[in-house]
Design an enzyme around this catalytic site. Structure first.
Site: not given
Length: 340
Positions: A164, A189, A263, A266, A289, A298
């Site tokens: 990110r 995160k 993004h 990414r 993730h 994806y």
């Protein structure tokens, strides 16, 4: 109640931000700031809606009906996306849960707020760049520009790590291992840390960037800084990517049809790893993730992989029936199914 006495709404909101979010729940400062921004917008909206000052707002002003009008205001007046609307509602839901546990007499009020559902929005196609497009943007970084070392290292790090944008912008020199087995330490995160290996080209670009940085500031500040020596922002990165994408369009015309933003890099890294045969679990850890289910999308967006699957399947012919029913007589397949 005297005019100087804080309202129940004010004291609850203060405890929510000062104690509950950072201490009880241990949320990251960035999440707390996001919740703060939500309530800044909400309080201003409620004050204007009821024709009073923010300091005069009571809990009775925070009705579910008012929150729904506020959410509609975000979409129609402020032109926010459905994702932003839902992020604002998540902050209200968190406050409602806190209100119910802090003041049981307001449980019904909190339940009405929690009953406001998240809104489903259109699922946008995932944008990603092909290898030639990423190479074209790297070629567009002119060595004549004073910031070319930073920009080249930034673009290569974004694609290499698939991180990110804020994770990349938080990288400090102490997070880099550029000798031997090269890697970078990323903080994602929930303040989760992960190590991401670096390609030799990325490590070289980062070494050149660090060698051009004054030693006095290299250790204490993020390595990606603007011309004033301040840490870059995600808005600055977005501007740079759009500029290089526009410059590269002459050499790579397909970039004209792409939405290039942080993004996008990414997504591009994820698709690149998928095409290289890397399994989804590894890609999930690579990207940071929380669940491999997030990574599964994806597998559905990579057109090249879909084409290869189509070629392996082959066209429908007259003898398709024998191919379809071949598994019925394949002992190895039957044994595998029975062992499940």
């Amino acid at each position: 109640m005297t005019p100087s006495s804080p309202t129940k709404f004010a004291t609850t909101l203060r405890a929510f931000f000062a104690q509950h979010l950072p201490l009880t729940r241990g949320l990251s400062p960035r999440t707390v700031l996001s919740y703060r921004d939500t309530f800044v917008l909400l309080l201003r909206f409620l004050a204007a809606h009821y024709g009073c000052g923010v300091v005069d707002l009571q809990l009775r002003h925070l009705r579910a009906e008012d929150v729904l009008v506020f959410l509609n205001h975000l979409e129609t007046e402020r032109k926010n996306s459905v994702a932003t609307r839902n992020a604002r509602l998540a902050a209200v839901h968190a406050f409602a849960r806190f209100l119910a546990t802090r003041d049981p007499e307001h449980v019904e009020h909190a339940q009405r707020l929690l009953a406001i559902p998240l809104k489903r929005g259109p699922a946008r196609a995932v944008d990603y760049l092909e290898g030639s497009e990423i190479a074209g943007m790297l070629d567009a970084v002119s060595s004549q520009r004073p910031d070319h070392l930073r920009d080249r290292a930034l673009l290569m790090t974004l694609f290499n790590t698939g991180a990110r944008v804020q994770e990349v912008l938080n990288i400090r020199q102490e997070d880099l291992q550029l000798d031997g087995l090269t890697f970078v330490r990323l903080r994602g995160k929930g303040r989760k840390e992960r190590l991401c290996p670096l390609w030799p080209e990325t490590a070289t670009a980062l070494r050149r960037l660090l060698h051009s940085t004054p030693r006095s500031t290299a250790d204490c500040l993020p390595i990606f800084r603007n011309h004033r020596g301040e840490p870059m922002t995600r808005f600055g990165v977005r501007y740079l990517l759009r500029r290089y994408a526009k410059r590269a369009q002459a050499a790579v015309p397909t970039l004209a049809a792409k939405r290039v933003h942080p993004h996008t890099y990414r997504h591009s890294a994820a698709v690149h790893l998928l095409r290289a045969g890397v399994d989804l679990v590894t890609i999930s850890h690579w990207l940071g993730h929380a669940s491999v289910e997030t990574t599964n999308r994806y597998a559905a967006v990579d057109l090249e992989t879909k084409r290869e699957a189509l070629q392996r399947a082959g066209p429908l012919t007259g003898d398709v029936q024998s191919n379809v029913t071949a598994w019925r007589t394949d002992a190895s397949v039957l044994e595998w199914l029975e062992a499940l």
